[in-house]
Structures are given as C-alpha cells and as structure tokens.
Design a protein around this motif. Structure first.
Motif, PDB file in Angstrom:
ATOM      1  N   MET A   1      -9.420   0.082  -2.655  1.00 31.50           N
ATOM      2  CA  MET A   1      -9.959   0.824  -1.597  1.00 31.50           C
ATOM      3  C   MET A   1      -9.429   2.027  -1.436  1.00 31.50           C
ATOM      4  N   GLY A   2     -10.113   3.017  -1.008  1.00 29.70           N
ATOM      5  CA  GLY A   2      -9.721   4.717  -0.891  1.00 29.70           C
ATOM      6  C   GLY A   2     -10.255   5.081   0.407  1.00 29.70           C
ATOM      7  N   TRP A   3      -9.541   6.171   0.806  1.00 32.60           N
ATOM      8  CA  TRP A   3      -9.836   7.056   1.971  1.00 32.60           C
ATOM      9  C   TRP A   3     -10.250   8.516   1.240  1.00 32.60           C
ATOM     10  N   PHE A   4     -11.414   9.053   2.020  1.00 40.31           N
ATOM     11  CA  PHE A   4     -11.791  10.365   1.663  1.00 40.31           C
ATOM     12  C   PHE A   4     -12.046  10.950   3.014  1.00 40.31           C
ATOM     13  N   ARG A   5     -11.840  12.353   2.786  1.00 38.90           N
ATOM     14  CA  ARG A   5     -12.207  13.360   4.246  1.00 38.90           C
ATOM     15  C   ARG A   5     -13.101  14.231   3.704  1.00 38.90           C
TER      16      ARG A   5
ATOM     17  N   SER B   1      -4.634  -0.107  -4.670  1.00 39.10           N
ATOM     18  CA  SER B   1      -4.937  -1.128  -5.684  1.00 39.10           C
ATOM     19  C   SER B   1      -5.374  -2.415  -4.803  1.00 39.10           C
ATOM     20  N   TRP B   2      -6.260  -3.341  -5.459  1.00 47.85           N
ATOM     21  CA  TRP B   2      -6.582  -4.675  -4.825  1.00 47.85           C
ATOM     22  C   TRP B   2      -5.364  -5.564  -4.343  1.00 47.85           C
ATOM     23  N   SER B   3      -4.168  -5.458  -5.046  1.00 44.36           N
ATOM     24  CA  SER B   3      -3.143  -6.225  -4.969  1.00 44.36           C
ATOM     25  C   SER B   3      -2.099  -5.426  -4.089  1.00 44.36           C
TER      26      SER B   3
END
Length: 123
Positions: A33-37, A51-53
């Motif tokens: 998962m990521g965050w962008f702006r 990461s997923w884990s």
C-alpha cells in the motif's frame, strides 16, 4: 475494489493528522500500500509505501522522520501518521494498492486508488 481515504483536514503548522484508508473488494493482505499526494498545479508525488507484511517501509525524503505509514491487515486499513506538518504538505492525499512485490514509487504501477482526502496546513 474500493479504497476509502479519510482523516484529512485543516491544521496549523507543527500539528498532526492521521489519515486512514479502508479497502474492500481485494485481498488486502497481499497488496503493498502506498500514499501519494497532489498539490494544486503539481504532479502527483510519492509519499510512503508499506509492504504487504509490514516488513518494509519506504518514504519520500521530504517526509522522512515526520510521517509514519502502518497497516492493519485484519481491518484492511492502511494509515499515515503525519507529525510536524508544514505548509508545503498541503495537498490532496491518495492511498493506492500495488500487487507487485518489487518496491515502486511510480503512481502508474499502482492498480487501485482511493478518492483522496484534503490536507491543508496553515502557517
């Protein structure tokens, strides 16, 4: 697939906000998962990735030491804790999901996107 971002708002410089992104319709625990702006008149930029884990994290230099990304796979939710906010952090913040294992900071590599939440930092 739906990603629902929330938690944005208006805060003074030096303050804190915690963004949340709740996911549905995908096997959340298998996605990084990521965050962008994106600020007005500017391109969307990478902020953070987990990461997923939860075994690895990666941050843009501009937020390193101030922002923390985390996730709760049981709740299908990813978080972005933002401390010591600056006016230049003002933007619409988006969460995104990436099925690939290799780390990416490129928006085009993320398959699913949330609708964005506005963060405004006043000086």
């Amino acid at each position: 697939v739906q990603l629902q971002a929330s938690g944005g708002g208006l805060v003074q410089a030096g303050g804190s906000l915690r963004l949340s992104c709740s996911a549905s319709g995908l096997t959340f625990s298998t996605y990084a998962m990521g965050w962008f702006r994106q600020a007005p008149g500017k391109e969307r930029e990478f902020v953070a990735r987990i990461s997923w884990s939860s075994g690895s994290w990666y941050y843009a230099d501009s937020v390193k030491g101030r922002f923390t990304i985390s996730r709760d796979n049981a709740k299908s939710t990813v978080y972005l804790q933002m401390n010591n906010l600056k006016p230049e952090d003002t933007a619409v913040y988006y969460c995104a999901a990436d099925a690939a294992i290799l780390r990416s900071i490129n928006a085009g590599d993320y398959e699913y996107w949330g609708q964005g939440t506005q963060v405004t930092v006043s000086s």
